[in-house]
Design an enzyme around this catalytic site. Structure first.
Site, PDB file in Angstrom:
ATOM      1  CB  CYS A  54      -0.987  -0.092   1.227  1.00 53.82           C
ATOM      2  SG  CYS A  54      -1.647   1.550   1.558  1.00 53.82           S
ATOM      3  CE1 TYR A 185      -5.458   3.632  -5.242  1.00 55.54           C
ATOM      4  CE2 TYR A 185      -3.700   4.927  -5.433  1.00 55.54           C
ATOM      5  CZ  TYR A 185      -4.059   3.834  -5.229  1.00 55.54           C
ATOM      6  OH  TYR A 185      -3.235   2.886  -4.038  1.00 55.54           O
TER       7      TYR A 185
END
Length: 319
Positions: A54, A185
């Site tokens: 992450c 994203y």
């Protein structure tokens, strides 16, 4: 909240594009607590729950190591893939975190908030004695590691928030977050062509701005590493292995931008950066977890990552 957009980010996809849920547990760990939502700095009391896959958690992993807090704040690492409910400690023997004794990070959240309604995200600081989550506010966690834990920094720890550039640094980090960290994203989870192209154009405009900025300075704020570099690095490290193809950020690769590629290699070869980066876990996370984007779950073999250890030639730009 859909998990397909990335449990690590507390994010979700709307009909016309990507939005990020920025509502985190806003408790803090501070030197002098003064309210119910402030916890005391106490060596050995807290455990950083993170995942190398992450980018948001990778920031906290890097900062913890740069500041020399490894013996002060323990760390539990979740595996790179997770289900719709929680990150899991499947890398540990028996599938349990050896300190917290839990299989799923969700258990620490529910220990404090039995009806916790949002995504189970990393990084998270957990209170070891109670097993309860303290905070998952990824932005504030690293700020506080720098400002509130100073008594426990190693003697030669860098100043990641120097006063003389802090105002400009906040502006730089805000644009990096909006158009680069979050921008990839917004490309990858855009709900329509227009939303995708807008995010794509903003992403590459920001990368061009960073390329120019880093042409004559070693780091984002000059001659020393700051938190701004940590925040940019975690996106750059994932750009060619994931974002270029998986998120359709394909105008060019990182390796085709000379200043940014040299800068990224410079950081990668600095203790705390490359040794906390796991490309296999990164690829497994995005390509396996994001089933809406990659329904087959096939993880690509490439790209060739050997270039990360080649000479960067940026030493002359600053100490």
């Amino acid at each position: 909240m859909s998990n397909e957009s990335g449990q690590e980010s507390g994010s979700y996809v709307e009909a016309d594009g990507f939005d990020r849920d920025m509502n985190y547990i806003d408790d803090r760990i501070v030197r002098e607590p003064s309210g119910d939502r402030e916890w005391p700095v106490e060596p050995g009391r807290y455990r950083l729950a993170a995942a190398r896959a992450c980018p948001w958690a990778n920031r906290a992993i890097i900062v913890r190591q740069l500041l020399g807090l490894e013996d002060v704040i323990s760390m539990g690492l979740a595996g790179p893939t997770h289900d719709a409910d929680s990150w899991t400690f499947d890398l540990d023997p028996g599938g349990k975190d050896p300190v917290l004794g839990i299989e799923r990070l969700q258990e620490a959240y529910f220990a404090r908030f039995p009806d916790y309604p949002r995504g189970i995200t990393v990084p998270a600081m957990v209170d070891v004695p109670t097993g309860q989550v303290v905070t998952n506010d990824f932005d504030q966690i690293t700020r506080d590691l720098s400002s509130e834990w100073t008594a426990h920094h190693r003697a030669d720890a860098p100043d990641l928030w120097p006063d003389d550039v802090r105002d400009e640094m906040e502006e730089v980090m805000e644009r990096v977050f909006r158009e680069v960290n979050n921008g990839v994203y917004r490309c990858g989870f855009a709900g329509n062509q227009g939303a995708y192209e807008k995010a794509y154009d903003e992403l590459f405009a920001a990368l061009d701005w960073l390329e120019e900025r880093l042409t004559d300075r070693r780091y984002l704020m000059g001659s020393a590493i700051t938190e701004a570099d940590v925040r940019l690095f975690t996106t750059l490290a994932r750009f060619d292995p994931v974002y270029h193809g998986h998120f359709k950020c394909n105008r060019n690769k990182l390796t085709e931008m000379p200043a940014l590629w040299g800068y990224a290699r410079d950081l990668f070869q600095t203790p705390g950066f490359g040794d906390t980066t796991d490309f296999d876990q990164i690829k497994a996370h995005y390509y396996v977890v994001h089933t809406d984007v990659n329904p087959t779950g096939i993880v690509p073999k490439g790209p060739d990552l050997s270039g990360w250890t080649t000479a960067h030639g940026r030493e002359g730009l600053g100490a």
